[in-house]
Design a protein around this motif. Structure first.
Motif, short mmCIF file in Angstrom:
data_model
loop_
_atom_site.label_atom_id
_atom_site.label_comp_id
_atom_site.label_asym_id
_atom_site.label_seq_id
_atom_site.Cartn_x
_atom_site.Cartn_y
_atom_site.Cartn_z
N GLN A 39 0.83 -1.21 0.00
CA GLN A 39 0.00 0.00 0.00
C GLN A 39 0.86 1.26 0.00
N GLN A 40 1.92 1.26 0.78
CA GLN A 40 2.74 2.46 0.92
C GLN A 40 3.65 2.70 -0.29
N LEU A 41 4.11 1.65 -0.93
CA LEU A 41 5.09 1.80 -2.00
C LEU A 41 4.52 1.55 -3.39
N GLY A 42 3.29 1.06 -3.48
CA GLY A 42 2.70 0.83 -4.78
C GLY A 42 3.32 -0.33 -5.52
N VAL A 43 3.73 -1.36 -4.79
CA VAL A 43 4.32 -2.55 -5.40
C VAL A 43 3.41 -3.74 -5.13
N SER A 44 3.71 -4.86 -5.75
CA SER A 44 3.02 -6.12 -5.48
C SER A 44 4.03 -7.12 -4.96
N LEU A 45 3.68 -7.80 -3.86
CA LEU A 45 4.57 -8.77 -3.23
C LEU A 45 3.92 -10.14 -3.28
N TYR A 46 4.67 -11.12 -3.75
CA TYR A 46 4.18 -12.49 -3.81
C TYR A 46 5.19 -13.37 -3.07
N ASN A 47 4.71 -14.09 -2.06
CA ASN A 47 5.61 -14.94 -1.31
C ASN A 47 5.28 -16.41 -1.53
N ARG A 48 6.32 -17.17 -1.74
CA ARG A 48 6.20 -18.61 -1.90
C ARG A 48 7.39 -19.25 -1.20
N GLY A 49 7.08 -19.98 -0.13
CA GLY A 49 8.15 -20.54 0.66
C GLY A 49 8.98 -19.44 1.28
N ASN A 50 10.28 -19.51 1.08
CA ASN A 50 11.17 -18.49 1.65
C ASN A 50 11.57 -17.42 0.63
N ILE A 51 10.83 -17.34 -0.46
CA ILE A 51 11.13 -16.37 -1.52
C ILE A 51 9.99 -15.37 -1.66
N VAL A 52 10.34 -14.08 -1.75
CA VAL A 52 9.38 -13.02 -2.00
C VAL A 52 9.73 -12.37 -3.33
N ALA A 53 8.75 -12.29 -4.23
CA ALA A 53 8.93 -11.61 -5.51
C ALA A 53 8.26 -10.25 -5.44
N ILE A 54 8.98 -9.21 -5.88
CA ILE A 54 8.50 -7.83 -5.82
C ILE A 54 8.31 -7.32 -7.23
N THR A 55 7.11 -6.86 -7.55
CA THR A 55 6.83 -6.30 -8.87
C THR A 55 6.46 -4.83 -8.71
N GLY A 56 7.06 -3.97 -9.53
CA GLY A 56 6.79 -2.54 -9.49
C GLY A 56 7.87 -1.82 -10.24
N SER A 57 7.88 -0.50 -10.14
CA SER A 57 8.95 0.26 -10.78
C SER A 57 10.28 -0.10 -10.13
N ALA A 58 11.36 0.19 -10.82
CA ALA A 58 12.68 -0.19 -10.31
C ALA A 58 12.96 0.44 -8.95
N ASP A 59 12.63 1.76 -8.81
CA ASP A 59 12.89 2.45 -7.54
C ASP A 59 12.03 1.90 -6.42
N ASP A 60 10.73 1.71 -6.71
CA ASP A 60 9.82 1.21 -5.67
C ASP A 60 10.18 -0.21 -5.26
N ALA A 61 10.55 -1.04 -6.23
CA ALA A 61 10.93 -2.41 -5.92
C ALA A 61 12.20 -2.45 -5.07
N ALA A 62 13.14 -1.55 -5.37
CA ALA A 62 14.38 -1.49 -4.59
C ALA A 62 14.08 -1.06 -3.15
N MET A 63 13.16 -0.09 -2.99
CA MET A 63 12.78 0.33 -1.64
C MET A 63 12.10 -0.80 -0.88
N ALA A 64 11.20 -1.51 -1.54
CA ALA A 64 10.51 -2.62 -0.89
C ALA A 64 11.50 -3.69 -0.44
N ARG A 65 12.47 -3.95 -1.28
CA ARG A 65 13.51 -4.93 -0.94
C ARG A 65 14.25 -4.50 0.31
N GLU A 66 14.63 -3.21 0.37
CA GLU A 66 15.36 -2.73 1.53
C GLU A 66 14.50 -2.75 2.79
#
Length: 335
Positions: A39-66
């Motif tokens: 909600q805060q970063l405008g990205v989509s997060l998908y988790n499967r097992g111990n892996i999280v996939a982040i979809t969004g703009s490059a900057d937003d995805a990098a922020m979500a990762r951090e």
């Protein structure tokens, strides 16, 4: 008029975590922490097992990762993660990309007897570092930014570590004026209502029996500002709270109490001055007078540093807007 195009989404960014047992705490009940980040970063997060996939703009995805990496560092220490910690990670990440940036795993913290306190905004990180490095620190800004709380917790940590022999907590009892002597009870009972926020922070940093014992032995002293006159405070951690309600004479008196191996933190909110009309705030005067003095650090908090309930931030913003509108109207009437 056409709106600016949204940044194009990049290929999903993936994070792989090495301990599955920590993931329920990281993701939150029903993945509510992930939803808050989305909600805060405008990205989509998908988790499967111990892996999280982040979809969004490059900057937003990098922020979500951090943000996720920051929170993972927190859960690895055994500390709980809730909405406040998620918001703190978002603030730290959003404000941590400049020259004074702080990154996951290197954020400053204060370890007290009761808890580990981590910075929840870039300015809090700078404040905690300043308290550790400087003999005198001024912290100004609105309510809810942690000015007093972090100073008291740092003082408690230094006391229990043996780095100082005592803590001296002081506030100007402006509301009582010269009438303290007419209030019922001994001096502790007279000043307690004005010192309550300091007590609250102490009890959050130290076990209750330790607070009571150290108050009785004088290792922790809580007194109105008037009782500082004529003293030299050596081997002490001194906190002058609500300093906006001092006069310039009182402020000079307080600042010159500092002795050998001592630290002093001065906190205040210049929008909450309770002095009589026409009396200049000693905090304002000190900020101007000491701006270029070596060895003193100044931390200025703002609305983005408010770490209380989100409603507090909105209340502060509403009052600030009203003040700006009123000032603009007065300028128009004067032209």
């Amino acid at each position: 008029m056409t709106s600016a195009p949204k940044p194009a989404e990049t290929s999903p960014v993936q994070i792989e975590f090495d301990d599955n047992r920590l993931l329920p705490a990281l993701f939150g009940e029903h993945d509510r922490h992930l939803a808050r980040i989305e909600q805060q970063l405008g990205v989509s997060l998908y988790n499967r097992g111990n892996i999280v996939a982040i979809t969004g703009s490059a900057d937003d995805a990098a922020m979500a990762r951090e943000v996720l990496n920051r929170l993972y560092e927190v859960v690895k220490t055994g500390q709980p993660v809730g909405p406040a910690e998620v918001d703190a990670a978002l603030r730290m990440t959003a404000g941590g990309h400049g020259a004074d940036s702080v990154t996951a795993g290197t954020d400053p913290f204060i370890q007290t007897r009761r808890k580990r306190i981590v910075a929840r905004s870039p300015n809090q990180a700078r404040y905690m570092r300043a308290i550790a490095d400087r003999e005198m620190v001024f912290a100004t800004g609105p309510a809810g930014t942690g000015k007093t709380y972090l100073a008291v917790c740092a003082a408690a940590a230094m006391l229990t570590a043996g780095r100082v022999d005592r803590i001296v907590l002081s506030r100007p009892a402006v509301e009582a004026g010269e009438r303290l002597g007419f209030l019922p009870g001994d001096m502790r009972e007279k000043v307690d209502p004005y010192m309550r926020p300091l007590y609250d922070a102490l009890y959050d940093a130290l076990p209750p029996d330790q607070v009571v014992k150290r108050l009785e032995t004088g290792e922790i002293e809580i007194a109105p500002l008037a009782f500082m006159r004529g003293r030299t405070l050596s081997n002490a951690f001194v906190i002058l709270d609500e300093a906006q309600n001092t006069s310039p004479v009182q402020m000079k008196m307080a600042l010159t109490r500092i002795g050998e191996n001592s630290r002093m933190v001065v906190t205040g909110d210049l929008t909450q001055v309770d002095l009589a009309t026409g009396i200049r705030s000693g905090l304002t005067d000190a900020l101007e007078t000491l701006a270029t003095v070596p060895g003193i650090d100044f931390i200025h908090f703002n609305q983005s540093d408010v770490v209380r309930h989100a409603l507090v931030t909105r209340i502060i913003e509403a009052y600030d807007l009203k003040t700006r509108e009123r000032n603009a109207q007065e300028v128009e009437r004067g032209t």
